[in-house]
Design a protein around this motif. Structure first.
Motif, PDB file in Angstrom:
ATOM      1  N   UNK A  13       6.824   9.556  -6.886  1.00 52.84           N
ATOM      2  CA  UNK A  13       6.866   8.517  -5.858  1.00 52.84           C
ATOM      3  C   UNK A  13       7.037   9.152  -4.471  1.00 52.84           C
ATOM      4  N   UNK A  69       4.758   3.953   1.753  1.00 53.12           N
ATOM      5  CA  UNK A  69       6.174   3.896   1.376  1.00 53.12           C
ATOM      6  C   UNK A  69       6.953   3.031   2.373  1.00 53.12           C
ATOM      7  N   UNK A  81       6.252  -0.746   1.790  1.00 57.07           N
ATOM      8  CA  UNK A  81       7.008  -1.321   0.664  1.00 57.07           C
ATOM      9  C   UNK A  81       8.492  -1.423   1.023  1.00 57.07           C
ATOM     10  N   UNK A  82       9.023  -0.384   1.664  1.00 61.29           N
ATOM     11  CA  UNK A  82      10.426  -0.391   2.096  1.00 61.29           C
ATOM     12  C   UNK A  82      10.739  -1.620   2.943  1.00 61.29           C
ATOM     13  N   UNK A 122       9.004  -4.470   3.345  1.00 63.54           N
ATOM     14  CA  UNK A 122       8.809  -5.767   2.679  1.00 63.54           C
ATOM     15  C   UNK A 122       9.837  -6.017   1.584  1.00 63.54           C
ATOM     16  N   UNK A 123      10.130  -4.969   0.824  1.00 62.43           N
ATOM     17  CA  UNK A 123      10.968  -5.176  -0.355  1.00 62.43           C
ATOM     18  C   UNK A 123      12.458  -4.967  -0.066  1.00 62.43           C
ATOM     19  N   UNK A 166      -1.774  -7.488   4.074  1.00 64.11           N
ATOM     20  CA  UNK A 166      -2.072  -7.811   2.672  1.00 64.11           C
ATOM     21  C   UNK A 166      -2.944  -6.726   2.027  1.00 64.11           C
ATOM     22  N   UNK A 196      -0.992  -3.576   1.528  1.00 66.84           N
ATOM     23  CA  UNK A 196      -0.065  -3.709   0.386  1.00 66.84           C
ATOM     24  C   UNK A 196      -0.827  -3.424  -0.914  1.00 66.84           C
ATOM     25  N   UNK A 197      -2.007  -3.979  -0.977  1.00 63.62           N
ATOM     26  CA  UNK A 197      -2.821  -3.770  -2.188  1.00 63.62           C
ATOM     27  C   UNK A 197      -3.181  -2.295  -2.347  1.00 63.62           C
ATOM     28  N   UNK A 214      -0.146  -0.274  -3.539  1.00 56.90           N
ATOM     29  CA  UNK A 214       0.092  -0.379  -4.987  1.00 56.90           C
ATOM     30  C   UNK A 214      -0.930   0.421  -5.782  1.00 56.90           C
ATOM     31  N   UNK A 238       0.059   4.021  -5.533  1.00 57.49           N
ATOM     32  CA  UNK A 238       1.260   4.237  -6.353  1.00 57.49           C
ATOM     33  C   UNK A 238       0.894   4.290  -7.838  1.00 57.49           C
ATOM     34  N   UNK A 239       0.063   3.378  -8.249  1.00 62.38           N
ATOM     35  CA  UNK A 239      -0.317   3.331  -9.664  1.00 62.38           C
ATOM     36  C   UNK A 239      -1.111   4.547 -10.068  1.00 62.38           C
ATOM     37  N   UNK A 293       1.215   7.427 -10.546  1.00 56.58           N
ATOM     38  CA  UNK A 293       2.088   7.299 -11.724  1.00 56.58           C
ATOM     39  C   UNK A 293       1.360   7.519 -13.050  1.00 56.58           C
TER      40      UNK A 293
END
Lengths: 179, 256
Positions: free
Chosen positions: A128, A136, A139-140, A142-143, A164, A167-168, A171, A174-175, A178
């Motif tokens: 990550x 990063x 996400x920080x 927003x979340x 938007x 954000x997509x 992700x 990130x995916x 991972x």
């Protein structure tokens, strides 16, 4: 103790909680307290407040387990959402803001990060950590910081419509990291 | 709905980040419940965020677990009263229920047993009736076979003054070389006596044997066949029969 006990699955955990069996709370604590507490602490930034919020979160999970259903995805994601919302609510409360002004400086994420490195999940953490900082941060905000999309657009000085799609993108980055 | 378009709209990412309104969230959950593809995507995004969150994971202080358990115990006492805390009333209730259940089933069993006995008796009676009907038909068929045969010659014997109203028929069938005796309204013989049938051949009585009276319709008693008789007669003789007929004890006679 924790290591020699066999972990119960989240599925078992949910059915224990549904049956109002306190072993469900034990299991939830065993399995997920680090993650839930870490997120709460990241948001409220103060140990004692995080402990109170954590207590509140467990109580909410205990009382509202009926509202969890599989169409909401993973149980942990649901529990995490409760933790995140409770922590954000705390941060937005008047009492919290008043205290913030007179209180000590909060530990930075970097500091927490370094202490946690010793404990575990190093693989995931390292992966990550390689995420593009702009994703990063997104996400920080927003979340963890509870920013709205409008606030994020202002903060990052990007058009609202771009939030938007970014954000997509974040992700999907990130995916792929991972995998 | 175009699922691919929905997935790529970014709404699921915002949902996972807690950025959707209550209404939008409900819609996402509804769609995830309906379309497995959307549910899969949602879970993949949740895993991604949970992994992201691992970067901030931190063990809570050791005393927190007990504190949490205590707070739940305090709050949920009302809920466990009718849950884990088994009251004696519950057990008494369950016991009463079990006993009532046993009583009910015992009674049901008794009823079933009685019903079965009644059915068994009904069945036995019907079986007996059925057999009687079968016997009746068998007898009737046999009778019709005898009296309806083209070779049958029915020799009627009229009762004498001593047995008014009595009569007999000898079904003599020279074609089939068979003979049967049918008796009507003949009173039972006195004790120590028996009726004896005679055939008159060439003016001489020929012993056809003693017989007992069988009551009922269409009763035939098979006789030895005798060729060319002129008449048949019945006399009352001592039990076991006589070598020659006692003529003054003639009860019925009929000529061919």
């Amino acid at each position: 103790m924790r290591n020699i006990q066999s972990k119960i699955s989240d599925q078992e955990l949910v059915s224990l909680l549904r049956n109002k069996d306190k072993k469900g709370i034990n299991g939830l604590y065993q399995n997920h307290s680090r993650l839930l507490f870490g997120v709460i602490l990241r948001i409220v930034k103060k140990q004692d407040i995080a402990e109170n919020v954590m207590q509140e979160v467990f109580l909410k999970i205990w009382q509202n387990i009926e509202s969890y259903n599989p169409s909401k995805g993973y149980f942990l994601a649901w529990a995490m959402n409760i933790a995140r919302n409770a922590a954000i609510d705390m941060v937005r409360s008047k009492a919290y803001r008043k205290e913030q002004r007179t209180d000590e400086v909060v530990p930075s994420t970097a500091q927490q990060f370094s202490t946690e490195m010793k404990v575990g999940h190093i693989g995931v953490r390292e992966v990550v950590a390689t995420l593009d900082p702009k994703y990063k941060t997104l996400i920080d905000l927003l979340y963890f910081e509870g920013y709205t999309q409008v606030e994020v657009a202002e903060e990052l000085d990007i058009p609202l419509g771009t939030v938007k799609s970014r954000v997509r993108k974040a992700f999907s980055e990130l995916r792929s990291l991972l995998k | 709905m175009n699922i691919k378009e929905y997935i790529s709209s970014g709404i699921l990412e915002l949902y996972v980040l807690g950025q959707t309104s209550a209404q939008e969230s409900q819609e996402v959950e509804k769609n995830a419940g309906q379309y497995p593809e959307i549910a899969d995507e949602l879970e993949a995004l949740q895993i991604a965020l949970l992994s992201f969150n691992q970067t901030v994971a931190k063990a809570p202080p050791p005393h927190l677990e007990q504190k949490i358990l205590d707070s739940i115990k305090g709050r949920s006492s009302g809920q466990t009263a009718h849950g884990n805390n088994s009251s004696p009333y519950l057990w008494i209730g369950l016991l009463a229920l079990a006993l009532a259940g046993m009583g009910y089933f015992y009674q049901q069993n008794q009823r079933s047993t009685a019903a079965l006995a009644s059915l068994q008796s009904d069945f036995a009676k019907l079986k007996k009736d059925c057999e009687a009907v079968q016997n009746h038909f068998a007898k009737q068929n046999k009778y019709i076979a005898v009296v309806g045969d083209t070779g049958d010659r029915a020799v009627a014997m009229e009762g004498q003054e001593t047995v008014p109203g009595a009569f007999g028929v000898v079904h003599w069938n020279p074609k089939k070389r068979q003979a049967f005796l049918e008796i009507k309204n003949l009173p039972d013989p006195p004790p120590g006596k028996q009726y004896q049938l005679w055939a008159i051949v060439d003016g001489q009585p020929t012993d056809m044997g003693v017989f007992d009276i069988e009551r009922g319709e269409m009763v035939l008693q098979e006789l030895p066949f005798i060729a060319a008789p002129q008449a048949f007669a019945v006399t009352l003789e001592k039990a076991g029969g006589s070598a020659v007929p006692t003529l003054d004890q003639m009860v019925m006679i009929g000529n061919i």
